[in-house]
Design a protein around this motif. Sequence first.
Motif, PDB file in Angstrom:
ATOM      1  N   GLU A 112      42.524  25.698  46.302  1.00  0.00           N
ATOM      2  CA  GLU A 112      43.721  26.466  46.645  1.00  0.00           C
ATOM      3  C   GLU A 112      44.720  25.577  47.380  1.00  0.00           C
ATOM      4  O   GLU A 112      44.354  24.771  48.241  1.00  0.00           O
ATOM      5  N   MET A 113      45.994  25.731  47.025  1.00  0.00           N
ATOM      6  CA  MET A 113      47.043  24.890  47.578  1.00  0.00           C
ATOM      7  C   MET A 113      47.880  25.656  48.596  1.00  0.00           C
ATOM      8  O   MET A 113      48.051  26.870  48.500  1.00  0.00           O
ATOM      9  N   GLY A 114      48.451  24.929  49.558  1.00  0.00           N
ATOM     10  CA  GLY A 114      49.368  25.528  50.514  1.00  0.00           C
ATOM     11  C   GLY A 114      50.126  24.455  51.272  1.00  0.00           C
ATOM     12  O   GLY A 114      49.819  23.253  51.176  1.00  0.00           O
ATOM     13  N   GLU A 115      51.117  24.885  52.037  1.00  0.00           N
ATOM     14  CA  GLU A 115      51.912  23.937  52.826  1.00  0.00           C
ATOM     15  C   GLU A 115      51.203  23.628  54.140  1.00  0.00           C
ATOM     16  O   GLU A 115      50.715  24.521  54.837  1.00  0.00           O
ATOM     17  N   LEU A 116      51.184  22.351  54.493  1.00  0.00           N
ATOM     18  CA  LEU A 116      50.519  21.889  55.714  1.00  0.00           C
ATOM     19  C   LEU A 116      51.433  22.103  56.915  1.00  0.00           C
ATOM     20  O   LEU A 116      52.582  21.663  56.925  1.00  0.00           O
ATOM     21  N   LEU A 117      50.901  22.767  57.954  1.00  0.00           N
ATOM     22  CA  LEU A 117      51.589  22.973  59.227  1.00  0.00           C
ATOM     23  C   LEU A 117      50.818  22.228  60.307  1.00  0.00           C
ATOM     24  O   LEU A 117      49.586  22.223  60.308  1.00  0.00           O
ATOM     25  N   VAL A 172      47.160  25.699  56.944  1.00  0.00           N
ATOM     26  CA  VAL A 172      47.668  25.505  55.587  1.00  0.00           C
ATOM     27  C   VAL A 172      47.966  26.880  55.011  1.00  0.00           C
ATOM     28  O   VAL A 172      47.064  27.722  54.878  1.00  0.00           O
ATOM     29  N   ILE A 173      49.230  27.099  54.702  1.00  0.00           N
ATOM     30  CA  ILE A 173      49.701  28.423  54.299  1.00  0.00           C
ATOM     31  C   ILE A 173      50.039  28.429  52.811  1.00  0.00           C
ATOM     32  O   ILE A 173      50.875  27.651  52.342  1.00  0.00           O
ATOM     33  N   GLY A 174      49.370  29.308  52.075  1.00  0.00           N
ATOM     34  CA  GLY A 174      49.643  29.478  50.653  1.00  0.00           C
ATOM     35  C   GLY A 174      50.439  30.746  50.390  1.00  0.00           C
ATOM     36  O   GLY A 174      51.022  31.337  51.315  1.00  0.00           O
ATOM     37  N   TYR A 208      56.506  22.508  59.996  1.00  0.00           N
ATOM     38  CA  TYR A 208      56.307  22.754  58.569  1.00  0.00           C
ATOM     39  C   TYR A 208      56.586  21.445  57.835  1.00  0.00           C
ATOM     40  O   TYR A 208      57.730  21.020  57.718  1.00  0.00           O
ATOM     41  N   THR A 209      55.534  20.788  57.342  1.00  0.00           N
ATOM     42  CA  THR A 209      55.671  19.410  56.850  1.00  0.00           C
ATOM     43  C   THR A 209      56.373  19.310  55.507  1.00  0.00           C
ATOM     44  O   THR A 209      56.915  18.251  55.170  1.00  0.00           O
ATOM     45  N   GLY A 210      56.330  20.388  54.710  1.00  0.00           N
ATOM     46  CA  GLY A 210      56.861  20.293  53.352  1.00  0.00           C
ATOM     47  C   GLY A 210      55.882  19.659  52.378  1.00  0.00           C
ATOM     48  O   GLY A 210      56.186  19.501  51.200  1.00  0.00           O
ATOM     49  N   ASP A 211      54.676  19.310  52.856  1.00  0.00           N
ATOM     50  CA  ASP A 211      53.646  18.735  51.994  1.00  0.00           C
ATOM     51  C   ASP A 211      52.679  19.826  51.536  1.00  0.00           C
ATOM     52  O   ASP A 211      52.174  20.601  52.350  1.00  0.00           O
ATOM     53  N   ILE A 212      52.413  19.853  50.240  1.00  0.00           N
ATOM     54  CA  ILE A 212      51.455  20.790  49.663  1.00  0.00           C
ATOM     55  C   ILE A 212      50.103  20.090  49.598  1.00  0.00           C
ATOM     56  O   ILE A 212      49.980  18.982  49.073  1.00  0.00           O
ATOM     57  N   VAL A 213      49.067  20.750  50.146  1.00  0.00           N
ATOM     58  CA  VAL A 213      47.751  20.129  50.245  1.00  0.00           C
ATOM     59  C   VAL A 213      46.662  21.098  49.804  1.00  0.00           C
ATOM     60  O   VAL A 213      46.872  22.308  49.732  1.00  0.00           O
ATOM     61  N   VAL A 219      48.781  17.124  47.598  1.00  0.00           N
ATOM     62  CA  VAL A 219      48.972  17.455  46.198  1.00  0.00           C
ATOM     63  C   VAL A 219      50.392  17.121  45.777  1.00  0.00           C
ATOM     64  O   VAL A 219      50.624  16.601  44.692  1.00  0.00           O
ATOM     65  N   ASP A 220      51.342  17.377  46.655  1.00  0.00           N
ATOM     66  CA  ASP A 220      52.743  17.109  46.334  1.00  0.00           C
ATOM     67  C   ASP A 220      53.617  17.496  47.515  1.00  0.00           C
ATOM     68  O   ASP A 220      53.141  18.102  48.480  1.00  0.00           O
ATOM     69  N   ARG A 221      54.885  17.151  47.421  1.00  0.00           N
ATOM     70  CA  ARG A 221      55.886  17.720  48.299  1.00  0.00           C
ATOM     71  C   ARG A 221      56.282  19.073  47.742  1.00  0.00           C
ATOM     72  O   ARG A 221      56.205  19.301  46.531  1.00  0.00           O
ATOM     73  N   THR A 222      56.704  19.981  48.602  1.00  0.00           N
ATOM     74  CA  THR A 222      57.098  21.314  48.119  1.00  0.00           C
ATOM     75  C   THR A 222      58.181  21.203  47.053  1.00  0.00           C
ATOM     76  O   THR A 222      58.194  21.962  46.087  1.00  0.00           O
TER      77      THR A 222
END
Length: 537
Positions: free
Chosen positions: A378-383, A365-367, A409-414, A425-428
């Motif tokens: 803390e939020m980031g995009e799920l890989l 998960v990359i923030g 790169y899923t485009g989902d923020i988690v 949390v959301d989609r990017t």
Amino acid sequence: MMNVQLTVPSMMERAEKLFGKKEVVSKSSKGIQRLTYNQLIKRTRQLSSMLERIGVKRGERVGTFAWNHHKHLEAYFAVPGIGAVLHTINIRLDSEQIVYIINHARDKVILLDECFLPLFESIHQKLPHVEAYIIMSDEDKLPETDLPVYHYENWIQQGHASHSFVQDLNEEEPAGLCYTSATTGEPKGVVYSHRAIYLHCMALGLADSAGLSEADTAMPIVPMFHVNAWGIPFAAVWFGTKLVLPGAFCTSETIASLIEQEKVTLAAAVPTVWLNFLQEIEKRPYAVDSLRAILCGGSAAPKSVIREFQEKYQIEFMHAYGMTETSPVVTVSRLKSYQYSEDFEYQLNVKAKQGFLVPGVEMKVIGQNGEIAWDGVEMGELLLKGPWVASEYYKDKRTEDTFKDGWLYTGDIVTVDEEGTIKIVDRTKDLIKSGGEWISSVDLENALIAHEAVFEACVIAVPHKMWQERPIACVVLKDAYKGIVSSEELLEFLALQFAKWWLPDDILFMDEIPKTTVGKFLKRTLREQVLNHYQKG
């Protein structure tokens, strides 16, 4: 170790040897049809022999355009059984997207339900690669048509019930093809290898995943044209699970009745289906206590829905997360052994998340500053990466935007908590950035759904001169509360849970929220509607 190839035909051959007496129940326009696995597999072999007879070759694509029924299930195994590629086409797409998908895949043959014949009569001239249509009809005769058609039932009777599947398949050969639901741009194709389907099915049988087994009666309500109904039809046949297929135009009444009649133990669908199902069983009593669990995916289910299933009906609610690119299941929300000693509210908060990784899948998960802390904040995009995660799109230049350095790169923020449990949390593209801070539309939506008057809620971002973006909530009220509950009351309800700057600037009441073909909120369309509303206002 022996180099044994992991293939789809071997899964059906196991069912043939061990589970011939088990049953597939299929709802059709003429009522309930019951087939043993022995009968189903003979029909599947007949279909595979006839597909070969009309010239379908290894690697060629065979499209399906159908609901959840036993004929569609036969195609699931007959097509990969001859080394061809099963292309399940989303029947809810518009005609232009359907033409694009079929032409992009270069489908040679299409199996379709009779109700869709008029659609294909209107687009056939735009499909230069399609040579034949196999009509999966419940009637004895087909209607008059100029298309090159075969009547499924009459046609497969000419096939050989002992026809052999291809024996030299390589597990890396393509077995399936599915296109994304196209919320932006044209749909993108994802190819599933035999190995990916095989291993994904094995994961569905794990006790800490869906736990699908021979003892279950499984009903995939999620359409068979949507990511292979989450792999359940493949896995159920392999494991010898009794299958219940709910047919066309499935209603909440149909679902509840089938669960009651067939003693379904595991059913799978998106949150909207489960919302409607709850309303149905509240209106009229059904015996649904056979359900050991329901599997929910596609989007986050409101905590209030999970609470009702767990508390009122004692049915385990399992969130699952995935996407077309992941076959799809990569996480399942299950309690760890020591979490059962926690109180119900704690357990409910865990179940409201999307769960932790199924064995075999990896994540990062990359923030904004690299990999995030597993602190649930803390939020980031799920890989993701894994043996049933795609590595590219099918003949599509957009591959490089999604697949990088061996990761999807899923485009989902988690967020990820200390247990490794992810929460979407959301989609990017849907995360709301207000005054330099992030607001989760999903958290606001779930909070609104918890209000007794709210049936559906969708929160979107609209441009703002000072704050860059601000949230607007679009709400569908339950019939009994329409004209009674105000936006002020809902805002006061939210104010008890969120900081003031998180609160929507407005709440708009709607009769219906636009959705994608698989039941997700279509936020792009909703944004346009909301902006038009304010421009006219």
